[in-house]
Every structure is written in structure tokens, then in C-alpha cells.
Scaffold this motif. Sequence first.
Motif, PDB file in Angstrom:
ATOM      1  N   PHE A 112       0.897  -1.337  -0.032  1.00 54.39           N
ATOM      2  CA  PHE A 112       0.007   0.056  -0.036  1.00 54.39           C
ATOM      3  C   PHE A 112       0.751   1.276  -0.068  1.00 54.39           C
ATOM      4  O   PHE A 112       0.483   2.413   0.149  1.00 54.39           O
ATOM      5  N   TRP A 113       2.323   1.118  -0.365  1.00 50.95           N
ATOM      6  CA  TRP A 113       3.194   2.315  -0.126  1.00 50.95           C
ATOM      7  C   TRP A 113       2.545   3.322  -1.354  1.00 50.95           C
ATOM      8  O   TRP A 113       2.465   3.009  -2.282  1.00 50.95           O
ATOM      9  N   ALA A 114       2.736   4.474  -0.867  1.00 47.97           N
ATOM     10  CA  ALA A 114       2.474   5.789  -1.741  1.00 47.97           C
ATOM     11  C   ALA A 114       3.884   6.198  -2.231  1.00 47.97           C
ATOM     12  O   ALA A 114       4.831   6.096  -1.490  1.00 47.97           O
ATOM     13  N   GLU A 115       3.964   6.678  -3.571  1.00 48.21           N
ATOM     14  CA  GLU A 115       5.492   7.165  -4.116  1.00 48.21           C
ATOM     15  C   GLU A 115       5.617   8.688  -3.225  1.00 48.21           C
ATOM     16  O   GLU A 115       6.731   8.844  -2.935  1.00 48.21           O
ATOM     17  N   ARG A 116       4.533   9.279  -3.028  1.00 43.38           N
ATOM     18  CA  ARG A 116       4.703  10.586  -2.387  1.00 43.38           C
ATOM     19  C   ARG A 116       3.773  10.779  -1.156  1.00 43.38           C
ATOM     20  O   ARG A 116       2.580  10.195  -1.505  1.00 43.38           O
ATOM     21  N   GLU A 117       4.166  11.008  -0.088  1.00 39.07           N
ATOM     22  CA  GLU A 117       3.325  11.036   1.107  1.00 39.07           C
ATOM     23  C   GLU A 117       1.815  12.002   0.820  1.00 39.07           C
ATOM     24  O   GLU A 117       0.755  11.528   1.358  1.00 39.07           O
TER      25      GLU A 117
ATOM     26  N   ASN B 274     -14.105  -0.934  -9.368  1.00 36.49           N
ATOM     27  CA  ASN B 274     -15.067  -0.183  -8.584  1.00 36.49           C
ATOM     28  C   ASN B 274     -15.141  -0.338  -7.176  1.00 36.49           C
ATOM     29  O   ASN B 274     -15.386   0.577  -6.489  1.00 36.49           O
ATOM     30  N   ILE B 275     -15.196  -1.684  -6.792  1.00 37.96           N
ATOM     31  CA  ILE B 275     -15.207  -1.816  -5.335  1.00 37.96           C
ATOM     32  C   ILE B 275     -13.951  -1.265  -4.721  1.00 37.96           C
ATOM     33  O   ILE B 275     -14.373  -0.466  -3.530  1.00 37.96           O
ATOM     34  N   PHE B 276     -12.909  -1.091  -5.056  1.00 36.16           N
ATOM     35  CA  PHE B 276     -11.768  -0.588  -4.315  1.00 36.16           C
ATOM     36  C   PHE B 276     -11.480   1.114  -5.024  1.00 36.16           C
ATOM     37  O   PHE B 276     -10.116   1.121  -4.835  1.00 36.16           O
ATOM     38  N   ARG B 277     -12.227   1.440  -5.693  1.00 37.39           N
ATOM     39  CA  ARG B 277     -12.166   2.896  -6.195  1.00 37.39           C
ATOM     40  C   ARG B 277     -11.736   3.665  -4.877  1.00 37.39           C
ATOM     41  O   ARG B 277     -12.265   3.775  -3.854  1.00 37.39           O
ATOM     42  N   SER B 278     -10.895   4.693  -5.080  1.00 35.74           N
ATOM     43  CA  SER B 278     -10.395   5.665  -4.249  1.00 35.74           C
ATOM     44  C   SER B 278     -11.235   6.973  -4.479  1.00 35.74           C
ATOM     45  O   SER B 278     -11.786   6.991  -5.359  1.00 35.74           O
ATOM     46  N   ASP B 279     -11.129   7.525  -3.397  1.00 38.93           N
ATOM     47  CA  ASP B 279     -11.741   8.889  -3.268  1.00 38.93           C
ATOM     48  C   ASP B 279     -10.869  10.041  -3.684  1.00 38.93           C
ATOM     49  O   ASP B 279     -11.326  11.287  -3.405  1.00 38.93           O
ATOM     50  N   THR B 280      -9.641   9.775  -4.079  1.00 43.67           N
ATOM     51  CA  THR B 280      -8.762  10.774  -4.526  1.00 43.67           C
ATOM     52  C   THR B 280      -8.579  10.271  -6.005  1.00 43.67           C
ATOM     53  O   THR B 280      -8.861   9.418  -6.414  1.00 43.67           O
ATOM     54  N   ALA B 281      -7.467  11.120  -6.410  1.00 47.59           N
ATOM     55  CA  ALA B 281      -7.175  10.884  -7.860  1.00 47.59           C
ATOM     56  C   ALA B 281      -6.007   9.773  -7.973  1.00 47.59           C
ATOM     57  O   ALA B 281      -5.788   9.196  -9.016  1.00 47.59           O
ATOM     58  N   VAL B 282      -5.731   9.175  -6.637  1.00 48.44           N
ATOM     59  CA  VAL B 282      -4.711   8.233  -6.842  1.00 48.44           C
ATOM     60  C   VAL B 282      -5.300   6.688  -6.428  1.00 48.44           C
ATOM     61  O   VAL B 282      -6.068   6.515  -5.208  1.00 48.44           O
ATOM     62  N   PRO B 283      -5.266   5.850  -7.277  1.00 55.61           N
ATOM     63  CA  PRO B 283      -6.030   4.541  -7.205  1.00 55.61           C
ATOM     64  C   PRO B 283      -5.199   3.668  -6.289  1.00 55.61           C
ATOM     65  O   PRO B 283      -4.185   3.773  -5.885  1.00 55.61           O
ATOM     66  N   MET B 284      -5.902   2.569  -6.012  1.00 54.95           N
ATOM     67  CA  MET B 284      -5.309   1.582  -4.934  1.00 54.95           C
ATOM     68  C   MET B 284      -4.491   0.879  -5.754  1.00 54.95           C
ATOM     69  O   MET B 284      -4.530   0.543  -6.846  1.00 54.95           O
TER      70      MET B 284
END
Length: 203
Positions: A78-83, A132-142
Motif C-alpha cells: 500500500f506504499w505511496a510514492e509521495r506522502e 469499482n469496489i476498491f475505487r479511491s476517493d482521491t485521484a490516486v488509485p489503490m
Amino acid sequence: MEAPMPLPPRESARFVAENSRDVGVDREGVRRVAELLLPAAVAWRLEQWKALHELNPRGSDEAALDWVFMVDSLNFSFWAEREERKCEVRYGGTAYTGYWALCAAVNRALDQGIPVTSASYYATVTLDQVRNIFRSDTAVPMPLLEERHRILNETGKILLEKFGGSFLNCVQKSGKSAQKLMHLIVENFPSYRDEAWFEEKCS
């Protein structure tokens, strides 16, 4: 030559500690942590686990067990490239990231009537449905949705073929032995084989 059976956790840790050249183990630190955790472990009960986080299942039935297994099957990377740029799922008025974003997405789907924790559903779930199930509420997808989709299909089919579609049947086959349950999972579900195997070790 076939790969050897994976070592149990204690033996795996011992092997790494004894053979690693770049990582050391602070034995005194391990002892202190064990002394800190032992009293809590002795007193640990299901109710404490359920109360540990608001997204954990409230029940203690077969449905809760299927929730835990399905979520654990997808609990990786689940790591993000940028915080400041993370996948985020809002549920119950709270925004969650990382592993908890996964849990929030599962609970959101269940609330919407999607049987996402049922093996008969996720054995054939499509990639578009997973998005759709794991859609993000930001522009960054899971992250790694294609891999999570593959694991869902694989795991669901194995549950249906070998365990009647319910993880409860797998647990019951373990005879209340955590070690036997671990072996059953590793033997039957490839995605749980978190291992490194070096051919030269077996030659």
C-alpha cells in the motif's frame, strides 16, 4: 526439483538471523519486547480484536471469518510514492489510507449489497468490478489492482473447489492448531507463499 516446504515462522526467523550478512538481531531487544507482549497476549480475546479498530467486523460468525480471510489475502503493498499523494477511501465520515483503505472499501461494498467477501462472488469477479469496489476517493488509485484481482479469482476458486466456499471449513480442518492452519493456507493458497527460494540451496 520441487521447492521445499516453507519453514514455520520461528525456524524462518532463526534461519535468517543465523545466515544474514547485512542484518543483525538485537537479542536483548527481542527479550524485552517478548516480556512486554506476553501479558497482553495471555489476556487477548476476540472482543479486544474487534474493538481494536472501527473497521474490524463486529460479529464473530462465519461471515466475519470470511471477511478476515478475504482482506488478509489482499493485504500487501500500500506504499505511496509521495506522502501527499495517497489512495484514500472515505467511509462512515472518516478518510482511510493504506491497509485501512482496503478495509473501508470492503465494508463500503458490503453496505451496498455487493457480496465481496463471498468466495462464490470473488472467484469470478471482473477487473472492472474490482476497480469499482476498491475505487479511491482521491485521484490516486489503490495500487496493484490487477494483481489483487488475480488473487481474488485464484483464492475464490480454491475455496470453492477445496473448502466448500468458506474459510470456516479450512479453519475446522486445522483442528484448533494455529500451525496446522498456517500449513493448510500455505499449501493451498499460492498468494500466501511469501517466500524466497534459492535453487543453489537445494542442489
